[in-house]
Each structure stands twice: as structure tokens, then as C-alpha cells.
Design an enzyme around this catalytic site. Structure first.
Site, PDB file in Angstrom:
ATOM      1  N   SER A 146       0.919  -1.332  -0.100  1.00  9.04           N
ATOM      2  CA  SER A 146       0.099   0.034   0.067  1.00  9.04           C
ATOM      3  C   SER A 146       0.865   1.208  -0.094  1.00  9.04           C
ATOM      4  O   SER A 146       2.006   1.040   0.360  1.00  9.04           O
ATOM      5  CB  SER A 146      -0.907   0.121   1.095  1.00  9.04           C
ATOM      6  OG  SER A 146      -1.411   1.128   1.299  1.00  9.04           O
ATOM      7  N   TYR A 159      -1.716  -1.011  10.061  1.00 15.08           N
ATOM      8  CA  TYR A 159      -1.712  -0.944   8.594  1.00 15.08           C
ATOM      9  C   TYR A 159      -0.177  -0.746   8.009  1.00 15.08           C
ATOM     10  O   TYR A 159       0.110  -1.485   7.161  1.00 15.08           O
ATOM     11  CB  TYR A 159      -3.033  -0.194   8.080  1.00 15.08           C
ATOM     12  CG  TYR A 159      -3.181  -0.621   6.579  1.00 15.08           C
ATOM     13  CD1 TYR A 159      -3.866  -1.676   6.134  1.00 15.08           C
ATOM     14  CD2 TYR A 159      -2.738   0.250   5.619  1.00 15.08           C
ATOM     15  CE1 TYR A 159      -3.857  -2.057   4.858  1.00 15.08           C
ATOM     16  CE2 TYR A 159      -3.074  -0.008   4.286  1.00 15.08           C
ATOM     17  CZ  TYR A 159      -3.832  -1.080   3.887  1.00 15.08           C
ATOM     18  OH  TYR A 159      -4.041  -1.430   2.469  1.00 15.08           O
ATOM     19  N   LYS A 163       2.172  -3.287   6.007  1.00 18.97           N
ATOM     20  CA  LYS A 163       2.432  -3.179   4.515  1.00 18.97           C
ATOM     21  C   LYS A 163       4.005  -2.801   4.294  1.00 18.97           C
ATOM     22  O   LYS A 163       4.214  -3.163   3.556  1.00 18.97           O
ATOM     23  CB  LYS A 163       1.493  -1.914   4.041  1.00 18.97           C
ATOM     24  CG  LYS A 163      -0.027  -2.503   3.968  1.00 18.97           C
ATOM     25  CD  LYS A 163      -0.390  -3.787   3.087  1.00 18.97           C
ATOM     26  CE  LYS A 163      -1.673  -4.118   2.875  1.00 18.97           C
ATOM     27  NZ  LYS A 163      -1.691  -5.388   1.963  1.00 18.97           N
TER      28      LYS A 163
HETATM   29  N1  LIG Z   1      -8.539  -0.130  -1.698  1.00 22.88           N
HETATM   30  C1  LIG Z   1      -7.545   0.519  -1.567  1.00 22.88           C
HETATM   31  O1  LIG Z   1      -7.498   1.735  -1.287  1.00 22.88           O
HETATM   32  C2  LIG Z   1      -6.268  -0.046  -0.928  1.00 22.88           C
HETATM   33  C3  LIG Z   1      -5.050   0.556  -1.112  1.00 22.88           C
HETATM   34  C4  LIG Z   1      -3.777   0.033  -0.754  1.00 22.88           C
HETATM   35  C5  LIG Z   1      -3.676  -1.206  -0.599  1.00 22.88           C
HETATM   36  N2  LIG Z   1      -4.912  -2.082  -0.464  1.00 22.88           N
HETATM   37  C6  LIG Z   1      -4.608  -3.545  -0.245  1.00 22.88           C
HETATM   38  O2  LIG Z   1      -5.037  -4.312  -1.480  1.00 22.88           O
HETATM   39  C7  LIG Z   1      -5.526  -5.570  -1.086  1.00 22.88           C
HETATM   40  C8  LIG Z   1      -6.923  -5.914  -1.576  1.00 22.88           C
HETATM   41  O3  LIG Z   1      -7.881  -5.139  -0.950  1.00 22.88           O
HETATM   42  P1  LIG Z   1      -9.336  -4.334  -1.343  1.00 22.88           P
HETATM   43  O4  LIG Z   1      -8.981  -3.251  -1.328  1.00 22.88           O
HETATM   44  O5  LIG Z   1      -9.555  -5.066  -2.823  1.00 22.88           O
HETATM   45  O6  LIG Z   1     -10.253  -4.619  -0.291  1.00 22.88           O
HETATM   46  P2  LIG Z   1     -11.640  -5.575  -0.445  1.00 22.88           P
HETATM   47  O7  LIG Z   1     -11.913  -5.622   1.068  1.00 22.88           O
HETATM   48  O8  LIG Z   1     -12.378  -5.078  -1.654  1.00 22.88           O
HETATM   49  O9  LIG Z   1     -11.117  -6.987  -0.823  1.00 22.88           O
HETATM   50  C9  LIG Z   1     -10.244  -7.774   0.160  1.00 22.88           C
HETATM   51  C10 LIG Z   1     -10.610  -9.292   0.016  1.00 22.88           C
HETATM   52  O10 LIG Z   1      -9.824  -9.945   0.732  1.00 22.88           O
HETATM   53  C11 LIG Z   1     -10.635 -11.020   1.391  1.00 22.88           C
HETATM   54  N3  LIG Z   1      -9.968 -11.338   2.723  1.00 22.88           N
HETATM   55  C12 LIG Z   1     -10.022 -10.755   3.926  1.00 22.88           C
HETATM   56  N4  LIG Z   1      -9.453 -11.329   4.773  1.00 22.88           N
HETATM   57  C13 LIG Z   1      -9.257 -12.511   4.160  1.00 22.88           C
HETATM   58  C14 LIG Z   1      -8.219 -13.691   4.945  1.00 22.88           C
HETATM   59  N5  LIG Z   1      -8.006 -13.852   6.029  1.00 22.88           N
HETATM   60  N6  LIG Z   1      -8.041 -14.634   4.051  1.00 22.88           N
HETATM   61  C15 LIG Z   1      -8.233 -14.527   2.735  1.00 22.88           C
HETATM   62  N7  LIG Z   1      -8.881 -13.462   2.198  1.00 22.88           N
HETATM   63  C16 LIG Z   1      -9.275 -12.676   2.862  1.00 22.88           C
HETATM   64  C17 LIG Z   1     -12.094 -10.359   1.416  1.00 22.88           C
HETATM   65  O11 LIG Z   1     -12.837 -11.159   1.764  1.00 22.88           O
HETATM   66  C18 LIG Z   1     -12.162  -9.478   0.163  1.00 22.88           C
HETATM   67  O12 LIG Z   1     -12.763 -10.490  -0.490  1.00 22.88           O
HETATM   68  C19 LIG Z   1      -5.504  -5.747   0.402  1.00 22.88           C
HETATM   69  O13 LIG Z   1      -4.069  -6.254   0.559  1.00 22.88           O
HETATM   70  C20 LIG Z   1      -5.388  -4.024   0.901  1.00 22.88           C
HETATM   71  O14 LIG Z   1      -4.629  -3.966   1.909  1.00 22.88           O
HETATM   72  C21 LIG Z   1      -6.045  -1.571  -0.680  1.00 22.88           C
END
Ligand SMILES: NC(=O)c1ccc[n+]([C@@H]2O[C@H](COP(=O)([O-])OP(=O)(O)OC[C@H]3O[C@@H](n4cnc5c(N)ncnc54)[C@H](O)[C@@H]3O)[C@@H](O)[C@H]2O)c1
Length: 291
Positions: A146, A159, A163
Site C-alpha cells: 500500500s 496497517y 504493509k
Molecule cells: N482499496 C484500497 O484503497 C487499497 C489501498 C492500498 C492497498 N490495498 C490492499 O489491496 C488488497 C486488496 O484489498 P481491496 O481494496 O481489494 O479490499 P476488499 O475488501 O474489496 O477485498 C479484500 C478481499 O480479501 C478477502 N480477505 C479478507 N481477509 C482475508 C483472509 N484472512 N483470508 C483470505 N481472504 C481474505 C476479503 O474477503 C475480500 O474479498 C489488500 O491487501 C489491501 O490492503 C487496498
């Protein structure tokens, strides 16, 4: 480098929603067969169904990446079904809401968050890398970090820690594969804000363990500065702006391109250049030769 993607096999964690789903769909668009892994079994089934409907071989598995045994089982099932795995995407991740200072982030918050965000990646390596190395040929790993790992992010300390750990793990592993001459590329995905369900990251956390059962003081200085829940400028630091959120659908193609080109970093928005330069300048000018 995994340049030719047709008929490869990828395992994507957290593929039931948001960025992981986008990566799974984009890889499938290149003819890659997909193992859809998510703690939300129904969401994983829905994505696998969608992929099969367009002629992609896909299976789904309910997997909690914080559980080493479950990830080992994911690998067993993936290899049993497809015979090989070419691409591993360690993407599953969660964040804590409301934003809070580290002193309001208790032991259980930290264990939960690190268990998924950091140990989930370690479990992925543990379960897949020995087989990926053994089977030979070009392979690729994508780990999702992230921009929290690039900027100082008060109010999102746990967080940021998780990360930053993923970032260091990824960069080291890429160097090690390179130095050892192993044909395994590693890309670090560094998303800025993406419109996903990340704000409801605690939806799969056991109810008894959730923060709403405790009094947590929301870290409001972010809200005043438009960071990280809003989009306004940080005074005096225009290039440290929180970028506008992007549609998750665009992220998958960025990742596909990075896999093809074995790029070390994938960003979804411009890098927070001034923050990075300020930090590097402070580190460099703090160096002392005390010999
Ligand atoms: N959306 C953002 O702004 C953003 C920014 C930076 C980083 N991220 C990172 O991107 C990645 C994806 O997140 P997203 O934004 O798509 O969120 P999201 O919540 O839409 O998707 C995350 C998915 O991970 C699954 N999940 C959660 N805990 C889990 C576990 N213990 N085992 C297996 N699956 C699990 C959830 O059920 C969900 O389907 C994450 O690592 C998040 O930290 C997201």
C-alpha cells in the site's frame, strides 16, 4: 519472465472482491486459469463461476490466509487440480476502522491485522515457493502492499507496519531470486486509494474480537487534513496529496503488464514524491562517519 500468459495457472488470494477480483479477471482475460481464494467462500465461488462462464478453468476455495494450514491446503488443491502454479498473487488484506493511534491499537488488533496482511504473505511463500522453485521455468509472485508503506501514516499505524513488512519481504525476495539466478520474478503492488470494500475490512473478523466491542478514539487529525479518508491537500506538501480513488477494474491490467515485464513496483497513482524525497533527504543528511 512470464511473458506468455496463455494457459498459465495463477492463484489469487482475496480474489472475491476489489483488487484481487480485478487481478483474477485481468489474468483470465489473457487466458490464465485461476484458483480463486478468499475467506468469503461465496464471493470466491461467484468469481470462479464468472470465469468459467467465459471459458476459463477456475476453481474456488475458502481460505483464511492467516491460517498456515489452510494456505498449505490451498497449495495442495491447486497443484492437484492444475499440476503447476506459475503466478502467485498474495493480495488478501484488511485495514482497521476507525483510524486510531497506535496506543489505541490493542494487541488483538495487531495480531489480527499482521496475521492477514503480513503472515498471509509468508504463508503464501511457505506453501508455494518450494514447489515453484522445484517445477522450474519462469514464475511470478505479486505481493500487495500500500502507499501506506511509502508515507508516514499516523492513525493507520498497524496497517502501515504490516504493509511496510510486506514491502521489505517482497523487495528482499526479488533480490534473492535474482542473485540466485532463479527465474521467479516478484512485483510489489502499491495501491493508492482504490474504490473497494477495504473500509469494511473487519467484516470477516470474529465478532468477539472486533473493535466495536471496545472504546476506540477515532484519529481525527486525518479528517481535518483530508487524509486519509478525504482527498484534500496536505498543507505545504502538495505532492504528498492523497490521490483520488481509482476504479478497481483498472488495477488488474496494471498487474498483468507488470508480470509480463517483471517490473519491481506497480503503483496505481503517482508516487508521493515529496514525502519520499523528504524522508530520503533526512536519512541521507543524518548519516555520520564516526570511524
Ligand atoms: N482499496 C484500497 O484503497 C487499497 C489501498 C492500498 C492497498 N490495498 C490492499 O489491496 C488488497 C486488496 O484489498 P481491496 O481494496 O481489494 O479490499 P476488499 O475488501 O474489496 O477485498 C479484500 C478481499 O480479501 C478477502 N480477505 C479478507 N481477509 C482475508 C483472509 N484472512 N483470508 C483470505 N481472504 C481474505 C476479503 O474477503 C475480500 O474479498 C489488500 O491487501 C489491501 O490492503 C487496498
Amino acid at each position: 519472465m512470464v511473458e506468455e500468459l496463455q494457459d498459465r495457472v495463477a492463484v489469487v488470494t482475496g480474489a472475491g472482491s476489489g483488487i484481487g477480483r480485478s487481478i483474477a479477471l485481468a489474468l483470465a482475460g489473457e487466458g490464465v486459469d485461476i484458483v480463486v481464494a478468499d475467506v468469503d467462500g461465496d464471493a470466491a465461488i461467484a468469481v470462479a463461476d464468472q470465469l468459467r462462464a467465459v471459458g476459463i478453468q477456475s476453481i474456488s476455495l475458502q481460505v483464511d490466509v492467516a491460517d498456515r494450514t489452510a494456505v498449505l491446503e490451498l497449495a495442495r488443491v491447486a497443484y492437484e487440480h492444475f499440476g503447476d502454479v506459475d503466478i502467485l498473487v498474495n493480495n488478501a488484506g484488511v485495514s482497521l476502522r476507525p483510524f486510531r493511534a497506535l496506543w489505541d491499537t490493542d494487541y488483538h488488533d495487531m495480531v489480527w491485522l499482521m496475521g492477514i496482511n503480513f503472515w498471509g504473505v509468508v504463508h503464501g511463500y511457505d506453501a508455494f515457493v518450494p514447489r515453484m522453485r522445484e517445477s522450474g521455468g519462469p514464475k511470478h509472485i505479486v505481493n500487495t502492499a500500500s502507499t501506506a508503506a511509502l508515507r508516514i501514516t499516523p492513525g493507520a499505524g498497524a496497517y502501515t507496519v504490516s504493509k511496510s513488512a510486506v514491502s521489505a519481504f517482497s523487495i528482499c525476495s526479488r533480490s534473492e531470486f535474482e542473485l540466485a539466478g532463479e527465474p521467479i520474478g516478484v512485483s510489489l503492488l502499491i495501491p493508492g486509494p482504490v474504490q473497494t470494500n477495504i473500509d469494511q475490512g473487519e467484516r470477516h473478523r470474529p465478532a468477539s474480537d472486533r473493535s466495536e466491542n471496545r472504546v476506540v478514539k477515532e484519529w481525527i487529525s486525518y479528517l481535518q487534513h483530508g487524509e486519509p479518508t478525504g482527498g484534500g491537500p496536505l498543507p505545504g506538501n502538495p505532492s504528498g496529496l492523497r490521490a483520488d480513488p481509482v476504479d478497481p477494474d483498472v488495477v488488474g491490467q496494471l498487474v498483468v503488464d507488470a508480470i509480463r515485464e517483471n517490473r519491481p513496483f506497480v503503483l496505481t497513482q503517482p508516487a508521493p514524491e515529496m514525502i519520499l524525497r523528504d524522508r530520503l533527504d533526512q536519512i541521507i543528511t543524518s548519516g555520520r562517519d564516526v570511524t
